[in-house]
Design a protein around this motif. Structure first.
Motif, mmCIF file in Angstrom:
data_model
loop_
_atom_site.group_PDB
_atom_site.id
_atom_site.type_symbol
_atom_site.label_atom_id
_atom_site.label_comp_id
_atom_site.label_asym_id
_atom_site.label_seq_id
_atom_site.Cartn_x
_atom_site.Cartn_y
_atom_site.Cartn_z
ATOM 1 N N ARG A 17 -16.854 -7.242 -42.840
ATOM 2 C CA ARG A 17 -15.904 -7.262 -41.719
ATOM 3 C C ARG A 17 -14.728 -6.310 -41.994
ATOM 4 O O ARG A 17 -14.323 -5.541 -41.120
ATOM 5 N N VAL B 287 -15.956 -2.720 -41.557
ATOM 6 C CA VAL B 287 -16.134 -2.350 -40.141
ATOM 7 C C VAL B 287 -14.784 -2.080 -39.495
ATOM 8 O O VAL B 287 -14.606 -1.106 -38.758
ATOM 9 N N ARG B 288 -13.816 -2.923 -39.798
ATOM 10 C CA ARG B 288 -12.489 -2.741 -39.205
ATOM 11 C C ARG B 288 -11.797 -1.494 -39.749
ATOM 12 O O ARG B 288 -11.099 -0.798 -39.035
ATOM 13 N N ARG C 46 -12.369 -0.760 -29.235
ATOM 14 C CA ARG C 46 -11.756 -1.954 -28.692
ATOM 15 C C ARG C 46 -10.413 -1.603 -28.102
ATOM 16 O O ARG C 46 -9.885 -0.515 -28.306
ATOM 17 N N VAL D 1 -4.674 -4.096 -29.259
ATOM 18 C CA VAL D 1 -4.300 -4.161 -30.663
ATOM 19 C C VAL D 1 -5.354 -3.493 -31.538
ATOM 20 O O VAL D 1 -5.031 -2.719 -32.443
ATOM 21 N N GLU D 2 -6.623 -3.771 -31.258
ATOM 22 C CA GLU D 2 -7.679 -3.183 -32.094
ATOM 23 C C GLU D 2 -7.670 -1.661 -31.987
ATOM 24 O O GLU D 2 -7.842 -0.964 -32.966
ATOM 25 N N LEU E 206 -4.693 -0.393 -33.788
ATOM 26 C CA LEU E 206 -4.903 -0.566 -35.219
ATOM 27 C C LEU E 206 -5.733 0.580 -35.785
ATOM 28 O O LEU E 206 -5.533 1.012 -36.919
ATOM 29 N N LEU F 179 -2.589 -4.452 -42.789
ATOM 30 C CA LEU F 179 -2.590 -5.355 -41.636
ATOM 31 C C LEU F 179 -3.876 -6.178 -41.580
ATOM 32 O O LEU F 179 -3.846 -7.375 -41.264
ATOM 33 N N TYR G 124 -3.723 -10.155 -41.714
ATOM 34 C CA TYR G 124 -3.911 -10.912 -40.475
ATOM 35 C C TYR G 124 -5.359 -11.259 -40.164
ATOM 36 O O TYR G 124 -5.619 -12.275 -39.533
ATOM 37 N N GLN G 125 -6.266 -10.432 -40.576
ATOM 38 C CA GLN G 125 -7.657 -10.767 -40.257
ATOM 39 C C GLN G 125 -8.349 -11.440 -41.438
ATOM 40 O O GLN G 125 -9.259 -12.233 -41.255
ATOM 41 N N ARG H 189 3.743 -2.927 -39.302
ATOM 42 C CA ARG H 189 3.891 -3.651 -38.026
ATOM 43 C C ARG H 189 4.689 -2.828 -37.023
ATOM 44 O O ARG H 189 4.363 -2.771 -35.840
ATOM 45 N N LEU I 215 2.638 -0.064 -35.628
ATOM 46 C CA LEU I 215 1.660 -0.610 -34.686
ATOM 47 C C LEU I 215 2.328 -0.918 -33.354
ATOM 48 O O LEU I 215 1.774 -0.626 -32.279
ATOM 49 N N ARG I 216 3.512 -1.462 -33.402
ATOM 50 C CA ARG I 216 4.206 -1.811 -32.159
ATOM 51 C C ARG I 216 4.601 -0.561 -31.384
ATOM 52 O O ARG I 216 4.567 -0.555 -30.162
ATOM 53 N N GLU J 106 -4.857 -11.497 -35.434
ATOM 54 C CA GLU J 106 -5.753 -12.502 -36.018
ATOM 55 C C GLU J 106 -6.964 -12.772 -35.132
ATOM 56 O O GLU J 106 -7.967 -13.284 -35.606
ATOM 57 N N VAL K 6 -17.812 -10.315 -36.771
ATOM 58 C CA VAL K 6 -18.668 -9.183 -37.152
ATOM 59 C C VAL K 6 -19.805 -9.733 -38.007
ATOM 60 O O VAL K 6 -19.614 -10.001 -39.196
#
Lengths: 189, 274
Positions: free
Chosen positions: A31, A34-35, A112, A115-116, A119, A130, A134-135, A162, A165-166, B51, B56
């Motif tokens: 995961r 992939v991110r 996506r 946010v994605e 990111l 991040l 967070y994930q 952060r 990102l914002r 979050e 996946v």
């Protein structure tokens, strides 16, 4: 089987133990890849490299962190190195007028929104921070272990990540939309 | 604490990473300061969004691929028997074949030299693993892995003077040159070339030869281009053939028949060592 036993057996090259370690940790590692890479093919390739490296170097695992954190560290390093190579190659090929030779990362299926998407556009090191926080839900100490930095720097680096990102998001967060820092009335606080 | 100081602590505060004393100060400030409360809420929403990532699933094939590589990439060193190169008087592919040492094995290969163990490696795994799905993509991945830079054939010669190779604009059989690339195998240069014949893909890769290498997934097969010992790696219809002389390992990836078309192409891309 405890994690300690599992690692000991992995050190002996026990294939059953290696499979067990993989089963326990691969959802997290894959995961994260992939991110980080935004490409399932590349994540598939790099995940193999991560586990091959981990099994080959498991004697170096000192047990001070969780094994998953150690695997995160290998995965982040592999991903950052890969992205660096891709960027260098892409820049060189673009300079030569052959941008299409290396296909852009981030295929349609992986794209996506919001946010994605944002990111995906921050610097890879910020993205790693991040994602781990967070994930993957790591605390600052584990993030420091995974990234090989001092725990004290995680908070400040996360703050910066952060904020970046914002800035990219530009909207969607209530009455502070598009701002990177709130306007405080003078003398407040 | 002033608002500016509080804002620096909001992230760690929301992440439950503050010492209890500082946490209490931030909590008290947020009770009193609407602006910082709004900022805290915005950060909280950002965290919530981060979050909420879609799941996946791990591909079923991932462990099989890892296990396959565990089985095939173990560091079993294979040293081919020495074969004296005889380059003088070579004419045609059969003579060429008789005059070369064909490196045995793929996978990770140490470069031939007295300091071979300290040298960087050349790995064809990324190329071979992706071949059955998409040869073009597999080749692109190989290029990326080794920091490819597109160059002209003349530049390729200039950047890799120690290698003997040729990348003509056409190859026997009507393959046309599509691109030449300078690669970096650690400190050593390598060259790759891409050819096309009405949509049929062929690639040539040149790198410093090997004496010792970790055995790959292939079998050591009878020579594909002549009388010498050698091998090919076959993945589906694709074949990666290595032909090595004292200075260069010439690798050709194609679907060509090794008895008819391939020898003449190998003879062109692998000129006599200088």
């Amino acid at each position: 089987m405890t994690e300690k036993d599992l690692i000991q057996r992995c050190r002996q090259g026990d294939r059953v133990a290696q499979r067990e370690l993989y089963e326990r940790t691969s959802p997290k590692v894959y995961r994260l890849l992939v991110r980080m890479l935004r490409n399932t093919d590349d994540a598939f390739d790099l995940a193999q490299d991560v586990y091959l490296k981990a099994f080959a170097q498991i004697d170096k695992f000192d047990g001070r962190s969780a094994i998953a954190t150690w695997l995160y560290r290998i995965a982040v390093n592999e991903a950052l190195q890969f992205l660096r190579r891709v960027n260098i190659a892409r820049e060189r090929l673009q300079q030569m007028g052959v941008a299409a030779t290396v296909e852009p990362h981030g295929n349609g299926a992986d794209a996506r929104l919001d946010v994605e998407g944002s990111l995906a556009t921050v610097a890879p090191t910020d993205r790693a921070l991040l994602l781990l926080r967070y994930q993957e839900g790591l605390d600052y100490r584990s993030i420091a272990d995974a990234l090989g930095c001092a725990e004290g720097t995680v908070a400040s680096r996360l703050n910066r990540a952060r904020e970046r990102l914002r800035v990219l998001l530009k909207g969607g967060y209530g009455n502070r939309e598009g701002t990177t820092s709130p306007m405080h009335p003078k003398g407040s606080g | 604490m002033r608002c500016e100081e509080i804002r620096q602590q909001l992230g760690p505060y929301l992440d439950n990473e503050l010492p209890s004393g500082v946490e209490a100060l931030v909590s008290a400030h947020l009770e009193a300061c609407k602006t910082c409360r709004l900022e805290s809420a915005a950060l909280n929403r950002l965290a919530s969004q981060l979050e909420r990532a879609p799941s996946v699933p791990v591909p079923d094939a991932l462990w099989n691929s890892i296990e396959h590589r565990l089985d095939t990439e173990s560091p079993r060193v294979v040293t081919p028997p020495p074969i004296e190169p005889v380059w003088a008087g070579r004419r045609g592919p059969l003579a060429l074949a008789a005059a070369v040492i064909l490196a045995v094995g793929l996978g990770t290969m140490g470069l031939m030299s007295s300091e071979s163990h300290a040298q960087p490696s050349v790995s064809f795994c990324v190329l071979l693993d992706a071949l059955p799905l998409d040869a073009h993509k597999a080749f692109r991945k190989f290029l990326v892995l080794y920091d490819a830079k597109q160059v002209t054939p003349v530049e390729a010669r200039r950047h890799a003077p120690e290698l003997s190779f040729d990348t003509p604009t056409t190859l026997p059989g009507g393959f046309r040159l599509q691109g030449v690339y300078l690669l970096r195998f650690g400190e050593r240069p390598g060259i790759a070339a891409r050819y096309d014949r009405n949509g049929e893909f062929l690639a040539a890769i040149f790198h410093t030869p090997v004496r010792q290498e970790h055995h790959g997934t292939h079998k050591d097969l009878p020579c594909v281009v002549g009388q010498h010992r050698g091998h090919k790696v076959q993945v589906g219809d694709w074949k990666l053939v290595h032909l090595t002389d004292p200075t260069t390992c010439h690798c050709v990836l194609s679907r060509l028949d090794e008895q008819s078309e391939l020898p003449s192409i190998m003879a062109v891309v692998a000129p006599p060592a200088r």
